[in-house]
Design an enzyme around this catalytic site. Sequence first.
Site, PDB file in Angstrom:
ATOM      1  CD  GLU A  89      -2.292   0.969   2.829  1.00 28.38           C
ATOM      2  OE1 GLU A  89      -3.271   1.826   3.114  1.00 28.38           O
ATOM      3  OE2 GLU A  89      -2.106   0.084   3.939  1.00 28.38           O
ATOM      4  CG  ASP A 134      15.776  -0.272  12.231  1.00 30.38           C
ATOM      5  OD1 ASP A 134      16.594   0.461  12.960  1.00 30.38           O
ATOM      6  OD2 ASP A 134      16.132  -0.518  11.033  1.00 30.38           O
TER       7      ASP A 134
END
Length: 319
Positions: A118, A226
């Site tokens: 997306e 992260d």
Amino acid sequence: MKIVRAVSEEKAMDYDTPLPHFNALEDALHSLFGENIKIVKKERIAGGDINEAWGLVLSDGSRMFMKCNEKKNLPFFTAEAMGLSAIAKTGAIGAPRVFCSGTDQGAGGYLFSFLLMEFITNGRAVKNYWETFAYELAAMHKAGTAGLAPGGIYGFAKDNYIGAGKQNNTAYDSFIDFFRECRLKPQFKRAAAYFDERDTKNILRLLERLKDILAEPDAPSLLHGDLWAGNVIRGNDGKAWLIDPAVYVGHPEADLAMTELFGGFPTAFYSAYKEAMPLQPGYEKRRDLYNLYHLLNHLNLFGRSYLPPVKGIIMKYIS
Ligand code: ADP
């Protein structure tokens, strides 16, 4: 403040169901979006560390985000897809829906792999953007983790990547054991050439002392893994969406620590996070140890300039 997103969208993959894979981009688009679908525009997107990123406009007007790399990098994409889907499945915070992975042949016969997801369009930031982000992150950290690390509590169903580095996610029942065996030890091993005999002794001392420094979490959390500013983008809803994760089940403090490694987020973010998810006493004392993992990874990926902060943190915890 209760924030729940609807994420069970059609065609989005579940983190534990196989990601559809296609041997040509055209096949992927036809199979997923209709036989007559074509790419009408392709724009290069800057900002990635590792992959080529593209925005695609399709003939039905929809937009897709595509990452490409050499064919051999396909495992990075399947790991990323699993991570994004695990985040989306919590329903707590935005993460792009992943449609498929694939391989194809570019100009001159060059074989490449791709990940189609997306497209996140930037919207105007909601009022209290940082607080909302913090509440949603806390909600993700509070979401159940059952089944995410089969065979244990901490870890993840599959190994994945932290940047270009491999990340071991073998399941453990203790977070401290997991952090020692799957986070610090593999990075120290990879970085062995940077350390002399004295450093090695210090590292062993640190590894032995982990139980005195770290704390087991009150409950396990799904982590982005992260979480620096480059992996947060503003969506059409004006809220923070998470991209490019290195997910695992761990101590929520590890995500918070990473946000502080390269500059930090505004104070409003931290106040709201702590309100939604009270920290265990002594977080500030543990913070650098979580970030030692990321600095070691940077040492292994980008070289010697990360050695002084790595050694500084080791010394801080053994002296
Ligand atoms: P890399 O894997 O190379 O690190 P990133 O995941 O960081 O690449 O993506 C590169 C850039 O593309 C990001 O900085 C972000 O601006 C943009 N981006 C990433 N994911 C999407 C998405 N789903 N929709 C729109 N833009 C995205």
